[in-house]
Design a protein around this motif. Structure first.
Motif: not given
Length: 388
Positions: A265-267, A298-300, A382-385
């Motif tokens: 669940d990405v959302e 992790h630093k985003w 982060y979403l791209e990852f």
């Protein structure tokens, strides 16, 4: 705080030395893909907005460079085709070779049904320096400051004109053209093609459009390259004012070099990240600190260590520099103007019988926009990852 600086390597009063650094490109040469089974795999290990200037081989056939990597021509094609985020590649290229690259890109767009109105990736050319540039899709920390600055400029000019009795038709002549692509006209820049990060234009009804103010944003970008952009506008299009915005993120962003957890669940995960960020963002805001954003160790996004705005004018060898952030901290005295006048937006203000005046600049609002862009950029990365 506004300070006149000479050229590109002076320092601002009461501040550390301003760095003119040359950023080395670490372009991801492979096809943009998702995480594989290797524990050391990183989909996008590239430094953000990295820039390199190299010498282009005259042979455009696929070849390896001295380090065994792709040739610069093939690196450009790879970036155009795969459009990995936050990449910029500058390389020397004779004009006739640039035309071949442009033709190749046009055929790729047609073959892959890339719509004409898709802004990124884009291909640009500086005919004076013979430098081709590929820019892939940026993050909000690059796009947001340019868009918002253009809107602030346009609204400020329009509000002033309206309050001084200007006809509505004159007010509408001033508008924000955004990141429109323009071609060079004058001198050695006549063969140039450039997409502005932002542009304020004056377009009278039935008349010729004049670029009044060009806006260029350098996000962890070589300052020399940023100044070349400025020269394309002032010398190549006779734009009277060019505003440069320099943003420096430290440390440069890199994706984790570990496997991504399986997130179904990405959302829901993004909402969880948002809640996690909220406390640190609110705390930093109250202190005037523009620091890194971390999640899952992790630093985003890194510290916004330096932000300055330079206003360059035609026939002026020195810009006026304004620095709202230093070492990731907001300055105590933010500028209330950056030296723009109403006459910078309207070619013949006297004919309209309207007095000239300096326009105010809401620096508090602008640095708040930068903070929101930091947060949005962290979320985008982060979403791209994690996206399947």
């Amino acid at each position: 705080m506004d300070t006149i600086v000479a050229g590109s390597s002076t320092t601002t009063q009461n501040s550390p030395g301003l760095r003119d650094q040359r950023d080395q490109s670490d372009v991801d040469r492979g096809k943009r893909s998702k995480l594989d089974s290797s524990p050391d795999f990183s989909r996008s290990p590239t430094d953000v907005s990295s820039t390199t200037t190299v010498t282009m081989s005259m042979d455009k056939s696929p070849q390896k460079n001295e380090r065994g990597g792709l040739s610069d021509y093939d690196r450009a094609i790879d970036l155009l085709k795969n459009n990995p985020p936050e990449q910029r590649l500058d390389f020397h290229l004779p004009y006739f070779q640039y035309l071949k690259l442009e033709d190749c890109w046009s055929k790729m767009r047609l073959a892959e049904n890339i719509p004409e109105d898709q802004k990124y990736p884009y291909l640009a050319y500086d005919s004076a320096a013979e430098i081709a540039t590929v820019v892939t899709v940026p993050r909000d920390l690059h796009e947001g400051p340019a868009l918002e600055l253009g809107m602030m400029f346009m609204n400020g000019a329009r509000d002033y004109l309206s309050s001084h009795g200007a006809d509505a038709s004159l007010v509408r002549c001033v508008h924000n053209a955004g990141s429109t692509t323009f071609k060079g006209i004058y001198g050695s820049y006549a063969r140039s093609k450039k997409q502005a990060d932002g542009a304020i234009v004056y377009t009278p009804f039935g008349g010729h459009t004049t670029i009044m103010i060009a806006i260029e944003v350098g996000y962890s970008q070589d300052y020399t390259a940023l100044c070349r952009n400025k020269d394309q506008w002032i010398e190549g299009r006779h734009v009277k004012v060019c505003v440069l915005v320099r943003l420096d993120e430290s440390p440069r962003f890199r994706n984790p070099r570990t496997l991504n957890e399986s997130i179904v669940d990405v959302e829901a995960e993004m909402e969880k990240m948002g809640r996690s960020m909220a406390e640190s963002v609110i705390r930093d805001h109250s202190r005037g600190y523009y620091g890194s954003i971390e999640y899952r160790d992790h630093k985003w996004v890194g510290d916004l260590t330096e932000v300055f705005i330079e206003v360059w004018r035609v026939n002026k060898r020195q810009p006026v520099r304004y620095q709202p952030l230093q070492n990731a901290w907001s300055c105590n005295r933010l500028p209330k103007t950056i030296g723009l006048k109403v006459s910078d937006f309207v070619p013949d203000l006297k004919a309209a019988n309207i007095p000239d005046s300096s326009l105010s600049f809401d620096a508090i609002l602008y640095v708040d926009i930068l903070r929101r862009s930091l947060q949005t950029t962290a979320e985008e990365r982060y979403l791209e990852f994690i996206s399947p």
